[in-house]
Design a protein around this motif. Sequence first.
Motif, PDB file in Angstrom:
ATOM      1  N   THR A  13       0.834  -1.205   0.000  1.00 51.49           N
ATOM      2  CA  THR A  13       0.000   0.000   0.000  1.00 51.49           C
ATOM      3  C   THR A  13       0.868   1.255   0.000  1.00 51.49           C
ATOM      4  O   THR A  13       0.496   2.265  -0.604  1.00 51.49           O
ATOM      5  N   THR A  65      -4.136  -3.933   0.445  1.00 45.45           N
ATOM      6  CA  THR A  65      -5.255  -3.869   1.382  1.00 45.45           C
ATOM      7  C   THR A  65      -5.845  -5.254   1.607  1.00 45.45           C
ATOM      8  O   THR A  65      -6.195  -5.620   2.735  1.00 45.45           O
ATOM      9  N   ASN A  73      -9.128   2.803   2.645  1.00 42.52           N
ATOM     10  CA  ASN A  73      -8.697   1.410   2.481  1.00 42.52           C
ATOM     11  C   ASN A  73      -7.762   0.998   3.620  1.00 42.52           C
ATOM     12  O   ASN A  73      -7.814  -0.144   4.094  1.00 42.52           O
TER      13      ASN A  73
END
Length: 241
Positions: free
Chosen positions: A28, A58, A171
């Motif tokens: 991420t 995620t 997220n």
Amino acid sequence: IINKKPYEKLDKVILKGFSQGTLGGYLTFESKRVLRLGAENEDWKLIWAAKLLNASGTSIKDNAANNQNFWYKWHINIGFNRLEFETKNKFKVNYKIMPVALVYNTLAFTQAKFNFDTSIKTGELIFESNDYRLYETGTRGVTFPGTIILRNNEKNYNLITHEIIHIYHSNDFSILNSYYVKPVEKIEKKYHFINKINNYIYYDFHYLPLRMLYNYETNTATKYFDNYLEHEAGYFSNTLR
């Protein structure tokens, strides 16, 4: 640990969660760097690559929080739409609606103009508005759950990626939904119709703690970019002042 099975050893669960969480966190982080490259090069392909990379990271973090193997379930969100890909036993694709994001998307459709071209290029639901409140507050763009609203004629790459980082923030917080996995399972066993409903709904409760943190950062900030979430969005979109 919250979703640890009774027969599992604590140390192994911790190690598994830590290693998978580290991998997902790294992906991420890299997705935000790729997104910045997309803004710098004005390349929609890089923006989509960042979205896919962010969805992968995620998914791995969510699997870790739910005490599942990192490859068990993958997902990608577009507005209020969530596509899940299960690989545990037999490959299966599930479509789910995120109710909180659905409410904001519905409001956006009724109060702003949907920008189909930019939405297709970014994988996010993006709208344009000439609402007087945007001009009064000097706001060029604003992000709600699953929704980005830009002021009319404000469609430059840096601004769009700034708002997409806020989508990535939501997220990042989805791992907190692991807290309600066991309670929901108990309800499903007691009420079978809930089980059928849950096949089509993903409860996006994580927006509440995210909003609480954002408000706290705003209230304690001296300047706009003292807000950590705004600072990160500015840093990865070249809008930091």
